[in-house]
Write an enzyme that holds these catalytic residues in place. Structure first.
Site, PDB file in Angstrom:
ATOM      1  N   ARG A  41     -24.026  62.791   2.063  1.00  0.00           N
ATOM      2  CA  ARG A  41     -23.832  61.370   2.412  1.00  0.00           C
ATOM      3  C   ARG A  41     -22.620  60.873   1.659  1.00  0.00           C
ATOM      4  O   ARG A  41     -22.696  60.385   0.551  1.00  0.00           O
ATOM      5  CB  ARG A  41     -25.078  60.575   2.012  1.00  0.00           C
ATOM      6  CG  ARG A  41     -24.965  59.077   2.259  1.00  0.00           C
ATOM      7  CD  ARG A  41     -26.264  58.380   1.875  1.00  0.00           C
ATOM      8  NE  ARG A  41     -26.203  56.935   2.075  1.00  0.00           N
ATOM      9  CZ  ARG A  41     -25.767  56.067   1.161  1.00  0.00           C
ATOM     10  NH1 ARG A  41     -25.344  56.497  -0.032  1.00  0.00           N
ATOM     11  NH2 ARG A  41     -25.728  54.779   1.415  1.00  0.00           N
ATOM     12  N   SER A 112     -33.337  56.603  10.373  1.00  0.00           N
ATOM     13  CA  SER A 112     -33.862  55.589   9.440  1.00  0.00           C
ATOM     14  C   SER A 112     -34.628  54.558  10.235  1.00  0.00           C
ATOM     15  O   SER A 112     -34.125  54.052  11.249  1.00  0.00           O
ATOM     16  CB  SER A 112     -32.710  54.846   8.760  1.00  0.00           C
ATOM     17  OG  SER A 112     -31.882  55.736   8.098  1.00  0.00           O
ATOM     18  N   LYS A 141     -27.943  52.319  -2.824  1.00  0.00           N
ATOM     19  CA  LYS A 141     -27.473  51.800  -1.528  1.00  0.00           C
ATOM     20  C   LYS A 141     -27.436  50.277  -1.633  1.00  0.00           C
ATOM     21  O   LYS A 141     -28.456  49.633  -1.893  1.00  0.00           O
ATOM     22  CB  LYS A 141     -28.420  52.247  -0.416  1.00  0.00           C
ATOM     23  CG  LYS A 141     -28.024  51.777   0.996  1.00  0.00           C
ATOM     24  CD  LYS A 141     -28.922  52.435   2.038  1.00  0.00           C
ATOM     25  CE  LYS A 141     -28.898  51.693   3.376  1.00  0.00           C
ATOM     26  NZ  LYS A 141     -27.580  51.698   4.033  1.00  0.00           N
TER      27      LYS A 141
HETATM   28  N1  LIG Z   1     -29.247  58.158   4.671  1.00  0.00           N
HETATM   29  C1  LIG Z   1     -30.597  58.067   4.809  1.00  0.00           C
HETATM   30  N2  LIG Z   1     -31.366  59.182   4.722  1.00  0.00           N
HETATM   31  C2  LIG Z   1     -32.710  59.053   4.869  1.00  0.00           C
HETATM   32  C3  LIG Z   1     -33.577  60.282   4.769  1.00  0.00           C
HETATM   33  F1  LIG Z   1     -34.534  60.225   5.713  1.00  0.00           F
HETATM   34  F2  LIG Z   1     -32.828  61.371   4.963  1.00  0.00           F
HETATM   35  F3  LIG Z   1     -34.147  60.338   3.570  1.00  0.00           F
HETATM   36  N3  LIG Z   1     -33.331  57.876   5.110  1.00  0.00           N
HETATM   37  C4  LIG Z   1     -32.580  56.743   5.192  1.00  0.00           C
HETATM   38  C5  LIG Z   1     -31.209  56.810   5.034  1.00  0.00           C
HETATM   39  C6  LIG Z   1     -30.373  55.551   5.145  1.00  0.00           C
HETATM   40  O1  LIG Z   1     -29.620  55.729   6.315  1.00  0.00           O
HETATM   41  P1  LIG Z   1     -28.806  54.478   6.874  1.00  0.00           P
HETATM   42  O2  LIG Z   1     -29.740  53.365   7.099  1.00  0.00           O
HETATM   43  O3  LIG Z   1     -27.989  54.924   8.030  1.00  0.00           O
HETATM   44  O4  LIG Z   1     -27.854  54.094   5.691  1.00  0.00           O
HETATM   45  P2  LIG Z   1     -26.745  55.031   5.029  1.00  0.00           P
HETATM   46  O5  LIG Z   1     -25.930  55.599   6.167  1.00  0.00           O
HETATM   47  O6  LIG Z   1     -25.985  54.074   4.136  1.00  0.00           O
HETATM   48  O7  LIG Z   1     -27.473  56.098   4.264  1.00  0.00           O
END
Ligand SMILES: Nc1nc(C(F)(F)F)ncc1COP(=O)(O)OP(=O)(O)O
Ligand SMILES: [Mg+2]
Length: 214
Positions: A41, A112, A141
């Site tokens: 990420r 998500s 975050k």
């Molecule tokens: N990256 C993530 N991974 C998970 C996981 F299930 F893998 F644990 N859950 C939630 C997020 C959050 O995803 P998102 O809402 O797109 O925000 P960002 O792109 O800033 O991460």
């Protein structure tokens, strides 16, 4: 790659901005400590982009392949397809899971979700797992919704939704057990592992906390 729900048990997420040392060192130590899945990420201040990001992804993908754990890319579907990642994780603002599935031929699609409606849509779209949270207050975050706790996990299980679920947001070794007790298949962390003085030991202890509560 077909995903088994056990692979969500200790789901490490990181990008270069989250690591004190090199991300390769951090990921390898986390792998040695027994993480079961990794998500690249690359977001936030000083995040890599373009070819530097792709080259970094390829190096981390190799470490995951060596350890036989899934290498997931967050948000960047094009990069995931280009390097043949094991899957992608998408948020509500990203492309719908149904269209992403078609692009990553057989790869894992994680979504998500923050509400039952979003969860049911992810299931209908063919998601392999959902991530929900933030379970606790998180410092990592910055644009999260309000602290959600484990309510949605419990509601999904009460309504017999069996899709694999991973909790995310502010999870530590000391507060991981209630996430599993609520019905999640695993926990996802960034700083609990990436900022630990002893990364391997943090992964070992987080895994023990998750397994101890099963
Ligand atoms: N990256 C993530 N991974 C998970 C996981 F299930 F893998 F644990 N859950 C939630 C997020 C959050 O995803 P998102 O809402 O797109 O925000 P960002 O792109 O800033 O991460
Ligand atoms: Mg996202």
């Amino acid at each position: 790659m077909l995903m088994k729900r056990e692979q969500l048990a200790v789901y490490f997420i990181a990008g270069t901005p989250n690591c004190k040392r090199s991300i390769e060192e951090t990921l390898q130590a986390a792998i040695d400590g027994g993480i079961t899945m990794f998500q690249f990420r690359e977001k936030g201040k000083d995040a890599l982009a373009g070819s530097a990001k792709k080259e970094q992804a390829v190096r981390l993908q190799a470490l995951c392949r060596e350890a036989n754990i899934p290498f997931i890319v967050n948000d960047d579907i094009e990069l995931a397809v280009e390097i043949g990642a094991d899957g992608v994780h998408i948020g509500q603002e990203d492309e719908a899971a149904s269209s992403v599935r078609g692009k990553i031929n057989g790869g894992i699609v994680g979504v998500s979700v923050h509400t039952m409606d979003e969860a049911k849509k992810a299931i209908a779209d063919g998601a392999d797992y959902v991530g929900t949270g933030p379970i606790y207050q998180t410092g990592t975050k910055t644009d999260t919704g309000p602290v959600a706790g484990t309510a949605l996990i419990k509601t999904m299980r009460a309504q017999n939704l069996t899709i694999p679920i991973v909790g995310i947001g502010g999870i530590t070794i000391d507060n991981a057990a209630p996430v599993i007790a609520a019905g999640a298949d695993g926990v996802s962390v960034i700083s609990t592992i990436s900022l630990a003085d002893d990364v391997k030991q943090a992964a070992v202890e987080l895994k023990a906390a998750v397994e101890g509560s099963n």
